[in-house]
Scaffold this motif. Structure first.
Motif, mmCIF file in Angstrom:
data_model
loop_
_atom_site.group_PDB
_atom_site.id
_atom_site.type_symbol
_atom_site.label_atom_id
_atom_site.label_comp_id
_atom_site.label_asym_id
_atom_site.label_seq_id
_atom_site.Cartn_x
_atom_site.Cartn_y
_atom_site.Cartn_z
ATOM 1 N N GLY A 35 -5.730 -4.752 -1.654
ATOM 2 C CA GLY A 35 -7.105 -5.042 -1.610
ATOM 3 C C GLY A 35 -7.372 -6.474 -2.334
ATOM 4 N N ILE A 36 -8.965 -6.674 -2.372
ATOM 5 C CA ILE A 36 -9.355 -7.844 -2.885
ATOM 6 C C ILE A 36 -8.997 -7.722 -4.385
ATOM 7 C CG2 ILE A 36 -11.630 -8.764 -3.686
ATOM 8 C CD1 ILE A 36 -12.874 -8.058 -0.933
ATOM 9 N N GLY A 37 -8.630 -8.932 -4.748
ATOM 10 C CA GLY A 37 -8.450 -9.227 -6.310
ATOM 11 C C GLY A 37 -6.906 -9.114 -6.701
ATOM 12 N N TYR A 38 -6.253 -8.631 -5.596
ATOM 13 C CA TYR A 38 -4.726 -8.419 -5.930
ATOM 14 C C TYR A 38 -3.950 -9.787 -5.710
ATOM 15 C CZ TYR A 38 -5.106 -3.368 -7.011
ATOM 16 O OH TYR A 38 -5.166 -2.431 -7.541
ATOM 17 N N LEU A 39 -2.877 -9.930 -6.118
ATOM 18 C CA LEU A 39 -1.793 -10.619 -5.730
ATOM 19 C C LEU A 39 -0.552 -10.026 -5.294
ATOM 20 C CD1 LEU A 39 -1.682 -13.730 -8.275
ATOM 21 C CD2 LEU A 39 -2.526 -13.534 -5.922
ATOM 22 N N SER A 40 0.282 -10.172 -4.331
ATOM 23 C CA SER A 40 1.182 -9.274 -3.815
ATOM 24 C C SER A 40 2.336 -8.988 -4.733
ATOM 25 C CB SER A 40 1.929 -9.990 -2.588
ATOM 26 O OG SER A 40 2.622 -11.197 -2.936
ATOM 27 N N ARG A 41 2.526 -9.987 -5.644
ATOM 28 C CA ARG A 41 3.452 -9.532 -6.691
ATOM 29 C C ARG A 41 2.961 -8.522 -7.657
ATOM 30 N NH1 ARG A 41 2.094 -14.792 -8.430
ATOM 31 N NH2 ARG A 41 0.959 -14.838 -10.492
ATOM 32 N N TYR A 42 1.866 -8.124 -7.968
ATOM 33 C CA TYR A 42 1.439 -6.901 -8.652
ATOM 34 C C TYR A 42 1.267 -5.866 -7.609
ATOM 35 C CZ TYR A 42 0.022 -10.916 -12.154
ATOM 36 O OH TYR A 42 0.255 -11.863 -12.751
ATOM 37 N N PHE A 43 0.877 -6.047 -6.616
ATOM 38 C CA PHE A 43 0.762 -4.942 -5.717
ATOM 39 C C PHE A 43 2.113 -4.050 -5.515
ATOM 40 C CE2 PHE A 43 -0.550 -2.733 -1.532
ATOM 41 C CZ PHE A 43 -1.416 -2.140 -2.140
ATOM 42 N N ALA A 44 3.089 -4.980 -5.391
ATOM 43 C CA ALA A 44 4.372 -4.361 -5.114
ATOM 44 C C ALA A 44 4.891 -3.422 -6.121
ATOM 45 C CB ALA A 44 5.334 -5.554 -5.066
ATOM 46 N N THR A 45 4.352 -3.548 -7.353
ATOM 47 C CA THR A 45 4.703 -2.466 -8.455
ATOM 48 C C THR A 45 4.486 -1.253 -8.252
ATOM 49 O OG1 THR A 45 2.641 -2.781 -9.729
ATOM 50 C CG2 THR A 45 4.397 -4.562 -10.300
ATOM 51 N N TYR A 46 3.286 -0.937 -7.361
ATOM 52 C CA TYR A 46 3.135 0.410 -7.098
ATOM 53 C C TYR A 46 4.095 1.254 -6.098
ATOM 54 C CZ TYR A 46 -1.476 -0.768 -8.807
ATOM 55 O OH TYR A 46 -2.613 -1.315 -9.530
ATOM 56 N N PHE A 47 5.056 0.348 -5.630
ATOM 57 C CA PHE A 47 5.932 1.068 -4.672
ATOM 58 C C PHE A 47 7.226 0.933 -5.242
ATOM 59 C CE2 PHE A 47 2.447 -0.520 -2.509
ATOM 60 C CZ PHE A 47 1.947 0.231 -1.511
ATOM 61 N N GLU A 48 7.464 0.494 -6.524
ATOM 62 C CA GLU A 48 8.900 0.545 -6.982
ATOM 63 C C GLU A 48 9.516 1.875 -7.241
ATOM 64 O OE1 GLU A 48 8.107 -1.773 -10.601
ATOM 65 O OE2 GLU A 48 8.470 -3.800 -9.533
ATOM 66 N N SER A 49 8.614 2.875 -7.407
ATOM 67 C CA SER A 49 9.309 4.265 -7.747
ATOM 68 C C SER A 49 9.893 4.875 -6.275
ATOM 69 C CB SER A 49 8.032 5.076 -8.338
ATOM 70 O OG SER A 49 6.768 5.136 -7.296
ATOM 71 N N LEU A 50 9.618 4.304 -5.158
ATOM 72 C CA LEU A 50 10.072 4.889 -3.949
ATOM 73 C C LEU A 50 11.542 4.637 -3.934
ATOM 74 C CD1 LEU A 50 7.600 3.404 -1.238
ATOM 75 C CD2 LEU A 50 7.771 5.849 -2.102
#
Length: 214
Positions: A35-50
């Motif tokens: 979403g707005i205000g993110y960078l991909s490297r930070y957003f990616a961390t939400y999927f590390e638990s998969l």
């Protein structure tokens, strides 16, 4: 005489991230939009638990970067604004096409699309543009573009594609009126086959919800 606005075409470059290389155990390929205000490297961390063996994650980067909170310290990004939106949509769709093609995804893997907040509008527009069959479509705390009509999604097999809409019960961006209009769009576009999931919280990504989506 006032200024004349003109348009030029030129080549551009942009980054994207991946998590978990494709291997013999890979089952799912996630294309996830922040979403707005993110960078991909930070957003990616939400999927590390998969499960890293079964899930390959592709995280495109919104092209328009800017400093957050006028502090000239932290950087975020945006996909679109209300300025020259049709032109920017074309540019973003071309970029996502390039990312998808660069990944050379094997045809036997499941494609999953995930969008958060403004990323929902990109997911939906790219899906209609690309017309690919999906394992799942997850729309998290965002608005479906108003220009999309039922006929735009007729290509999607809703008998084999899981559609889930996720949002927090205290999301400050989802007013009662907006929620009402979104539910009408959801019902119309997905023929009543979308599952709506709510959680206690605001406009936030919860990794534990992502884990439970499949």
């Amino acid at each position: 005489m006032g200024p004349s606005e003109k348009t030029v075409t030129y080549s551009s470059q942009n980054t994207y991230l991946t998590l978990n290389p494709i291997n013999q155990k890979t089952k799912n390929v996630w294309l996830v939009f922040h979403g707005i205000g993110y960078l991909s490297r930070y957003f990616a961390t939400y999927f590390e638990s998969l499960d890293p063996d079964e899930n390959h994650i592709i995280v495109p980067q919104a092209p328009s970067k800017y400093y957050l909170k006028n502090e000239y310290k932290y950087v975020g990004a945006s996909w679109l604004t209300k300025e020259n939106t049709p032109l920017d949509i074309d540019n973003v769709l071309n970029y996502v096409d390039a990312v998808f093609e660069a990944e050379q995804i094997p045809e036997d893997l499941n494609i999953i699309l995930f969008g958060f907040s403004q990323g929902v509008s990109i997911v939906m527009r790219w899906l209609v543009h690309k017309k690919i069959q999906l394992k799942a479509l997850f729309l998290y705390a965002g608005g479906i573009p108003n220009e999309l009509k039922k006929k735009d999604l007729e290509f999607l097999d809703l008998n084999t594609t899981t559609v889930k809409i996720i949002y927090g019960d205290s999301d400050e961006f989802l007013t009662a009126d907006r929620l009402k209009s979104e539910k009408v769009k959801i019902e119309t576009l997905f023929n009543g086959k979308a599952e709506i999931i709510t959680f206690k919280g605001g406009h936030e990504v919860k990794p534990e919800i992502i884990q439970g989506l499949l």
